[in-house]
Design a protein around this motif. Structure first.
Motif, short mmCIF file in Angstrom:
data_model
loop_
_atom_site.label_atom_id
_atom_site.label_comp_id
_atom_site.label_asym_id
_atom_site.label_seq_id
_atom_site.Cartn_x
_atom_site.Cartn_y
_atom_site.Cartn_z
N VAL A 87 8.86 8.19 -19.82
CA VAL A 87 10.05 8.01 -18.86
C VAL A 87 10.04 8.66 -17.71
O VAL A 87 10.36 8.16 -16.42
CB VAL A 87 11.44 8.30 -19.91
CG1 VAL A 87 12.36 8.62 -18.93
CG2 VAL A 87 11.68 7.69 -20.76
N GLU B 175 15.65 -2.85 -14.11
CA GLU B 175 16.80 -2.25 -15.40
C GLU B 175 17.36 -3.68 -15.61
O GLU B 175 17.75 -4.66 -14.93
CB GLU B 175 17.59 -1.33 -14.75
CG GLU B 175 17.02 -0.05 -14.24
CD GLU B 175 17.84 0.90 -13.78
OE1 GLU B 175 18.84 0.67 -13.38
OE2 GLU B 175 17.33 2.07 -13.91
N SER C 235 12.10 -3.68 -19.96
CA SER C 235 12.81 -3.90 -21.31
C SER C 235 12.51 -5.19 -21.81
O SER C 235 12.15 -5.27 -23.03
CB SER C 235 14.35 -3.44 -21.35
OG SER C 235 14.98 -4.21 -20.42
N ARG D 273 10.12 6.82 -13.89
CA ARG D 273 11.01 7.33 -13.06
C ARG D 273 10.53 7.65 -11.65
O ARG D 273 10.94 7.59 -10.58
CB ARG D 273 11.86 8.32 -13.48
CG ARG D 273 12.83 7.69 -14.62
CD ARG D 273 14.01 8.60 -14.79
NE ARG D 273 15.06 8.39 -15.83
CZ ARG D 273 16.01 7.79 -15.57
NH1 ARG D 273 16.03 7.45 -14.15
NH2 ARG D 273 16.90 7.06 -16.37
N PRO E 78 10.34 2.29 -19.32
CA PRO E 78 11.72 1.89 -18.60
C PRO E 78 11.36 0.76 -17.52
O PRO E 78 10.50 0.94 -16.64
CB PRO E 78 12.37 3.04 -17.95
CG PRO E 78 11.67 4.32 -18.79
CD PRO E 78 10.30 3.89 -19.13
#
Length: 356
Positions: free
Chosen positions: A323, A145, A215, A327, A212
């Motif tokens: 997504v 992230e 990035s 996840r 995700p």
């Protein structure tokens, strides 16, 4: 009656048969080359092109993976290749795989260094008569992230993946244009399998689906796609082609050598690579085929093509699926509307601790 030599005439495509009735006495050099080329093709071997039709290419990231596979395929087609890599041992290893080095060579440079590109051109222009192709394939990966990634890692990824590509194009375009103008009336494509003169840039399907956790990488590859499409319009009047490729998951060392913000991301990357449907050689073959056809954008891999199609026609659904899958694979629970950022962060900590 013309004195000629017929070699396995029944096995030669009709459009090529006129080559075998050439007067050998009148044109010995050309006749000998035609015979050698024919025998090589019938035997499933590559033939060395005459000097006037030799090709010259620069391949960055040529020390491993897709870059190495592209180098090997170009050499098999008679090209001379400059293997550019930040790892000199890897570049030398690729060079050692060539049947004959010829005018090929291995060079160590940092693609994010503009001065290094100028020195590279100085060295090659002293050795090669021209340049026909630049393949920008060098790249690095940082996963995690965005808020958890180091600023230095973010900057380095952008410098190598995006700035390095732009610097490479900026440096070689004048030589490519000059080479094309100087050889337009002398050389021609002998086979549709030969990539067109110009530039090949390697991006990624991540530029389109943007999962995700990646990035920074996604942004650099999307930038490579946008830059390639712009350059295609700039260079078309000069007779140069620009192709950008978006391969899916490939079993290379990119993910294994990547930096990740947490062990969770690292393990997820290994699972991702283990499920790769593509090999470096398959990507290299598709890349050169796309450049030979003059494609602007080439998505490589069945899974990648499915995602690209879904993203184009069903963007909202595709974003949801990407997504959800990311996840699940990264082990991060989807946030509930009532959760605060602090609560979400706390929820992920036990999972990270168990991995360690």
């Amino acid at each position: 009656m013309v004195s000629g030599e017929v070699l396995a005439l029944a096995r030669i495509p009709h459009r090529c048969r006129y080559l075998y009735w050439l007067p050998r006495a009148a044109e010995p050099a050309f006749g000998d080359w035609v015979s050698q080329l024919t025998l090589a093709r019938l035997a499933g071997m590559s033939a060395t092109l005459p000097a006037a039709n030799s090709r010259y290419a620069i391949v960055t990231g040529g020390g491993s993976g897709i870059g190495r596979a592209i180098c090997l395929r170009l050499v098999a087609q008679g090209w001379h290749v400059a293997i550019v890599d930040c790892n000199p041992a890897a570049a030398d290893e690729t060079l050692s795989m060539f049947p004959a080095a010829g005018d090929s060579l291995a060079l160590e440079i940092d693609v994010a260094d503009a001065d290094a590109w100028q020195q590279l051109l100085f060295d090659l222009q002293a050795r090669w008569p021209r340049l026909d192709l630049l393949v920008n394939n060098a790249g690095v990966l940082v996963g995690g992230e965005l808020a958890a990634c180091e600023a230095s890692e973010l900057r380095r990824l952008i410098e190598v993946n995006l700035v390095g590509t732009l610097l490479g194009c900026r440096a070689v375009i004048p030589w490519l244009v000059e080479s094309t103008q100087a050889t337009q009336s002398v050389t021609s494509d002998l086979s549709s399998s030969q990539p067109r003169r110009g530039i090949i840039n390697t991006a990624s399907i991540f530029a389109t689906v943007a999962p995700p956790g990646f990035s920074i990488y996604n942004a650099t590859k999307a930038g490579v796609v946008a830059a390639s499409e712009s350059l295609r319009g700039e260079l078309a009047p000069q007779g140069l082609n620009v192709t950008v490729t978006l391969p899916g998951a490939v079993g290379t060392g990119l993910f294994r050598s990547a930096r990740f913000s947490t062990p969770t991301f690292g393990e997820a990357a290994q699972r991702f690579v283990s499920q790769a449907e593509l090999t470096p050689d398959a990507v290299a073959e598709a890349t050169l085929r796309a450049a030979a056809a003059g494609q602007a954008v080439a998505v490589i891999g069945r899974r990648a093509k499915r995602f690209a199609w879904l993203k184009r026609w069903l963007p909202t659904l595709t974003r949801h699926l990407v997504v959800k899958q990311a996840r699940r694979e990264l082990g991060i629970p989807a946030p509930r509307p009532s959760e605060s950022p602090a609560e979400i962060s706390a929820a992920t900590k036990p999972a990270e601790a168990s991995v360690r």
